[in-house]
Design a protein around this motif. Structure first.
Motif, PDB file in Angstrom:
ATOM      1  N   SER A 330      -7.646  17.947  33.001  1.00 30.31           N
ATOM      2  CA  SER A 330      -8.531  18.244  32.769  1.00 30.31           C
ATOM      3  C   SER A 330      -9.395  18.810  34.164  1.00 30.31           C
ATOM      4  O   SER A 330      -8.793  17.732  34.350  1.00 30.31           O
ATOM      5  CB  SER A 330      -8.678  18.011  31.329  1.00 30.31           C
ATOM      6  N   SER A 331      -9.690  19.519  34.117  1.00 29.82           N
ATOM      7  CA  SER A 331     -10.495  19.569  34.663  1.00 29.82           C
ATOM      8  C   SER A 331     -12.355  18.333  35.292  1.00 29.82           C
ATOM      9  O   SER A 331     -12.267  18.036  36.087  1.00 29.82           O
ATOM     10  CB  SER A 331     -11.379  20.835  35.563  1.00 29.82           C
ATOM     11  N   ALA A 332     -12.392  17.708  33.823  1.00 30.22           N
ATOM     12  CA  ALA A 332     -13.608  16.714  33.575  1.00 30.22           C
ATOM     13  C   ALA A 332     -13.223  16.874  32.019  1.00 30.22           C
ATOM     14  O   ALA A 332     -12.740  17.641  31.273  1.00 30.22           O
ATOM     15  CB  ALA A 332     -15.229  17.588  33.613  1.00 30.22           C
ATOM     16  N   GLN A 333     -13.641  15.758  31.400  1.00 27.70           N
ATOM     17  CA  GLN A 333     -13.480  15.898  30.302  1.00 27.70           C
ATOM     18  C   GLN A 333     -15.165  14.667  29.355  1.00 27.70           C
ATOM     19  O   GLN A 333     -16.092  14.625  30.241  1.00 27.70           O
ATOM     20  CB  GLN A 333     -12.305  14.628  29.954  1.00 27.70           C
ATOM     21  N   ALA A 334     -15.561  15.106  28.175  1.00 24.49           N
ATOM     22  CA  ALA A 334     -16.797  15.333  27.923  1.00 24.49           C
ATOM     23  C   ALA A 334     -16.719  14.144  27.007  1.00 24.49           C
ATOM     24  O   ALA A 334     -16.380  14.368  25.976  1.00 24.49           O
ATOM     25  CB  ALA A 334     -18.099  15.958  27.976  1.00 24.49           C
ATOM     26  N   VAL A 335     -17.078  13.223  26.428  1.00 20.33           N
ATOM     27  CA  VAL A 335     -17.109  12.347  25.296  1.00 20.33           C
ATOM     28  C   VAL A 335     -18.846  12.686  24.906  1.00 20.33           C
ATOM     29  O   VAL A 335     -19.907  12.059  25.747  1.00 20.33           O
ATOM     30  CB  VAL A 335     -16.786  11.614  25.210  1.00 20.33           C
ATOM     31  N   PHE A 336     -19.128  13.228  23.609  1.00 22.49           N
ATOM     32  CA  PHE A 336     -19.948  13.378  22.808  1.00 22.49           C
ATOM     33  C   PHE A 336     -21.103  12.670  21.790  1.00 22.49           C
ATOM     34  O   PHE A 336     -19.438  12.354  20.516  1.00 22.49           O
ATOM     35  CB  PHE A 336     -20.728  14.899  22.452  1.00 22.49           C
ATOM     36  N   GLY A 496      -8.399   9.059  20.793  1.00 27.37           N
ATOM     37  CA  GLY A 496      -7.027   9.985  21.565  1.00 27.37           C
ATOM     38  C   GLY A 496      -7.656  10.263  23.209  1.00 27.37           C
ATOM     39  O   GLY A 496      -6.087  10.655  23.215  1.00 27.37           O
ATOM     40  N   LEU A 497      -8.415   9.217  23.440  1.00 22.65           N
ATOM     41  CA  LEU A 497      -7.720   9.490  25.338  1.00 22.65           C
ATOM     42  C   LEU A 497      -7.073   7.830  25.720  1.00 22.65           C
ATOM     43  O   LEU A 497      -7.610   7.221  26.222  1.00 22.65           O
ATOM     44  CB  LEU A 497      -9.482   9.654  25.363  1.00 22.65           C
ATOM     45  N   TYR A 667     -10.219  12.002  16.783  1.00 23.52           N
ATOM     46  CA  TYR A 667      -9.239  10.890  15.790  1.00 23.52           C
ATOM     47  C   TYR A 667      -8.032  11.475  15.930  1.00 23.52           C
ATOM     48  O   TYR A 667      -7.337  12.383  15.840  1.00 23.52           O
ATOM     49  CB  TYR A 667      -9.623  10.779  14.623  1.00 23.52           C
ATOM     50  N   GLU A 668      -7.044  10.308  16.353  1.00 22.91           N
ATOM     51  CA  GLU A 668      -5.669  10.620  17.232  1.00 22.91           C
ATOM     52  C   GLU A 668      -4.894   9.648  16.172  1.00 22.91           C
ATOM     53  O   GLU A 668      -5.035   8.599  16.218  1.00 22.91           O
ATOM     54  CB  GLU A 668      -5.371  10.295  18.258  1.00 22.91           C
ATOM     55  N   PRO A 669      -4.440  10.062  14.645  1.00 18.76           N
ATOM     56  CA  PRO A 669      -3.303   9.375  14.002  1.00 18.76           C
ATOM     57  C   PRO A 669      -2.845   8.554  14.581  1.00 18.76           C
ATOM     58  O   PRO A 669      -1.940   7.882  14.366  1.00 18.76           O
ATOM     59  CB  PRO A 669      -2.795  10.930  12.575  1.00 18.76           C
ATOM     60  N   ALA A 670      -1.815   9.312  15.487  1.00 19.25           N
ATOM     61  CA  ALA A 670      -0.640   8.545  16.469  1.00 19.25           C
ATOM     62  C   ALA A 670      -1.227   7.708  17.150  1.00 19.25           C
ATOM     63  O   ALA A 670      -0.255   6.794  16.996  1.00 19.25           O
ATOM     64  CB  ALA A 670      -0.405   9.365  17.075  1.00 19.25           C
TER      65      ALA A 670
END
Length: 802
Positions: A330-336, A496-497, A667-670
């Motif tokens: 991605s060009s950017a990721q943001a956590v809110f 999940g990051l 949330y990432e179950p894996a």
């Protein structure tokens, strides 16, 4: 007596002070019971409703907001809960008869017992001075707990409420000298003696004291918070519920002896007799009488209303295409923050380009106590259920001579306001300056606000916080690199990051800005203790950009962050939908140029969100005017209309217009085979989401009890709360302006729907291990739906899972 007091406390909410206004479910201590049972219990002592008026539901039915299918679903669910499937048709019939419901609503569900009779008799002597006892008790509490707002301090050195009142009362009213002679200064002992002298039989002590507590529910709520937070940073005074009750009883005793009141127990009356007569009048069988009351019917209508929305939401989620993991960077990721206000900005930002967004509780896994180096004020930058063990100090980067001079001048002015001669001297000295400021803030609020803001930045630095004003690794009270790496790894795995980090990862805290608003902290981040989330975002980015922390993340937790990835601390100003950044100077010039495109897209997303929000407020005023106008009662609608909490990867809600009604927790179950991450989410963020939702719910359905009235006539009490007008009990809950705009309801009260993207077996296991959370769903305080990744459809969580 101690056991009785502990039982009464279950009826009392916890009310946080204005400095850190935390949302709570006012009936949270009763969530071990079903919601209808809790309402029935509370109705013995106050006129609680727990749902909207029947005529409102009827109007929703006529308008199509509630369908017959929704109503049938709610009746079916109720009949299963109450084991009365044979009466499903009859209950549906009673719901279709507005006249029956109007008369049922008038039936008093509470039992008329000795305590109610006693209060009725006591009211007869209030012909000359209504609320006489309440006024005395409230006035004393206002003075005793004052945090410096009052010009004169109370001349009593005792730091415990009831002993202080004993000394004060004998000076203030000499009649108490005789009445309270030899009374114990221990409130539990005093309570017992006062009840005996009032002539109240032991069997009525619980009901009588409960009724007293509801006469002062606001102050009882403050004191319950004080008991739960003995190490709080605001109050040095101490009090328990028994202190408050003992003071009230002492005034009761004074009235009893003054007016020679005699109390006689009355015959108990059963409300079911009235219901039976009502059923006969409407040709309904008597067998249903033990199954329904006005709370049941109200909650059935409410469930149908909620089901209408929930059905639409679930169908929306089902319509999302199959999840496809995009391997491109991605060009950017943001956590809110998971706050409902973040849903809109996430949606618009994602539409601008190759961007990913995530949601996590706004303290971002790094909670701490924050102390301001200048004012020495402290705030707890963590959820209310967490007690931080780390302390960080905010030190302004720029501490100029002009700033120090201004601070000394402002401090001198504030102190002189409390002086004896200030009315004669102060106005002549600086009245012209304050008059000019007053006129400017009234007629030109936005320009004046911008001018003052720019002046503060020149004196103090660009922002109150910056990457240099905080140090997460401070030797005295800060985090260790190993400890913070573990916290960061949990956050990364939870959302999940863990790979494919973008060149820019924005950590976006949030805060609101308004003028002359005692409820300012209610607009800020609940996960940050009712404070802005800027310090948490800065602290997280300092850790994530640290090379040693990155090495630990890679070696110990298998999370490798590329060298060219930079974490950017930022803040979403929710009142105006603008962004501020705090560590851009740590980037290279090339990174700075590339980030300009990201900033531009964020600004465009903010503009779209501003237009969207203005539609809700009928385009009345621009967000900037609402931010700067000191007469504005609705600076923003905050979390109004919250209705759902979705736990899962962003892909299940991507491209959906969720109308800023949903908490979105990534949330990432894996990444969670053992369920520890999901257990954390359910036991912390979901619990806080339930509190927020319940505060809005009960402030709407029972505003007279759990709402704080009209902000226009609020007066600040003691520097930590409000009362309505020139006298009222301490007000709790949300003001009417947080729930409506221009006489139209903005918040639709709905119990929280929690949707989880995980296996049903894992969810059931966690709920078995988390009884406090399971009670919320089993008791119908909230609703749960599980979206199993291995199954096609959604599965409702059934009560038999408990």
């Amino acid at each position: 007596m101690k056991k009785i007091i502990e039982q009464i406390k279950k009826y009392i909410p916890i009310n946080w002070p204005l400095q850190s206004f935390i949302a709570v479910n006012p009936l949270f201590d009763l969530t071990t019971e079903s919601i209808d049972s809790a309402l029935l219990a509370v109705s013995r002592y106050t006129d609680i409703k727990g749902a909207l008026r029947f005529d409102e539901y009827h109007q929703y039915y006529r308008d199509g907001k509630i369908s017959l299918a929704n109503l049938e679903f709610a009746v079916s669910e109720f009949s299963i809960d109450k084991h009365c499937q044979d009466y499903k048709g009859l209950i549906l019939k009673s719901l279709s008869n507005p006249l029956f419901q109007e008369e049922l609503e008038k039936v008093d569900v509470s039992v008329v017992d000795f305590s109610v009779n006693l209060f009725a008799k006591r009211a007869l002597v209030y012909t000359e001075n209504d609320n006489q006892v309440k006024r005395q008790v409230v006035a004393f509490c206002n003075d005793f707990f004052d945090l410096g707002q009052a010009k004169w301090k109370m001349p009593i050195s005792e730091d415990r409420l009831f002993p202080a009142w004993l000394k004060y009362s004998c000076i203030d009213d000499r009649r108490f000298v005789k009445i309270l002679k030899n009374i114990s200064d221990q409130p539990l002992d005093a309570l017992t003696e006062l009840l005996l002298r009032l002539g109240i039989p032991l069997t009525s002590w619980h009901d009588y004291l409960s009724t007293v507590a509801f006469q002062m529910l606001g102050w009882a709520s403050v004191i319950k918070w004080l008991e739960s937070r003995p190490d709080n940073p605001y109050f040095s005074k101490k009090a328990n519920l028994e202190d408050l009750l003992a003071i009230w009883l002492a005034y009761e005793l004074l009235l009893k002896e003054k007016y020679a009141i005699t109390y006689e127990e009355v015959k108990l009356s059963d409300n079911n007799l009235a219901i039976l007569e009502l059923l006969r009048n409407y040709s309904l069988p008597e067998g249903i009488a033990s199954k329904i009351n006005k709370f049941h019917l109200g909650l059935i209508w409410q469930r149908a209303y909620e089901h209408s929305y929930q059905e639409q939401l679930i169908n929306q989620i089902k319509s999302v295409p199959k999840i496809i993991n995009n391997a491109d960077r991605s060009s950017a990721q943001a956590v809110f923050c998971i706050d409902t206000r973040s849903e809109g900005i996430r949606r618009h930002f994602e539409s601008m380009g190759n961007y990913q967004t995530y949601g996590f509780a706004g303290f971002f896994g790094v909670g701490f106590k924050l102390v301001d180096n200048e004012t020495h004020n402290c705030s707890l930058q963590c959820p209310a259920i967490v007690v931080p063990d780390k302390t960080l100090i905010n030190k302004p980067v720029k501490n100029s001579f002009l700033l120090n001079s201004w601070n000394l001048f402002a401090s001198a002015i504030n102190k002189s306001k409390s002086g004896f001669f200030s009315p004669f001297v102060l106005f002549d000295a600086i009245g012209g300056w304050f008059s000019t400021t007053l006129l400017g803030k009234t007629f030109f609020p936005e320009p004046i606000y911008r001018y003052v803001k720019n002046l503060q930045k020149k004196l103090r630095g660009k922002n109150e916080f910056s990457d240099k004003s905080l140090d997460i690794f401070a030797k005295d009270g800060g985090f260790t690199q190993e400890g913070v790496a573990e916290s960061l790894s949990f956050v990364f795995k939870a959302i999940g990051l863990t790979e494919n980090f973008a060149p820019f990862v924005i950590i976006a805290g949030h805060k609101a800005e308004s003028q002359n608003n005692p409820f300012q902290s209610s607009l800020d981040c609940g996960a940050c203790g009712g404070n802005g989330g800027i310090p948490n975002a800065i602290a997280f980015c300092q850790a994530a950009n640290n090379s040693q922390v990155r090495r630990i993340l890679s070696e110990k937790f298998s999370i490798s962050i590329p060298d060219d990835t930079v974490f950017i601390s930022s803040c979403h100003l929710t009142t105006t939908d603008e962004f501020e950044y705090y560590n851009l100077d740590t980037m290279s010039s090339l990174q700075g140029e590339e980030f300009e495109k990201v900033k531009s897209d964020i600004n465009s997303a903010c503009q779209l969100l501003r237009l969207e929000r203005m539609m809700v407020l009928n385009n009345d005023d621009s967000p900037h005017i609402r931010q700067t106008n000191w007469a504005e009662l609705i600076p923003e609608i905050a979390l109004a209309n919250n209705a759902a909490f979705i736990i899962g990867p962003r892909q299940i809600t991507a491209n959906l217009q969720l109308q800023r009604r949903t908490f979105l927790h990534s949330y990432e179950p894996a990444e969670d085979s053992d369920g520890k991450i999901l257990s954390f989410i359910l036991n912390a963020p979901v619990l806080v989401g339930h509190w927020i939702n319940s505060q809005y719910y009960f402030s709407s359905t029972d505003h007279e009890i759990y709402g704080s009235g009209n902000k226009a006539i609020h007066n600040v009490v003691g520097g930590f709360g409000v009362m309505e007008g020139n006298f009222s009990d301490f007000k709790i809950g949300l003001p009417i302006q947080s729930l409506s705009c221009l006489d139209s309801r903005v918040h639709e009260p709905m119990r929280l729907l929690v949707i989880i993207y995980a296996s049903r077996e894992l969810v059931a296991k966690i709920l078995t291990e988390s009884p406090a959370v399971a009670n919320i769903f089993n008791g119908r305080w909230a609703h749960l739906v599980v979206l199993d990744p291995d199954e096609v459809g959604l599965e409702n969580y059934a009560k038999d899972h408990k």
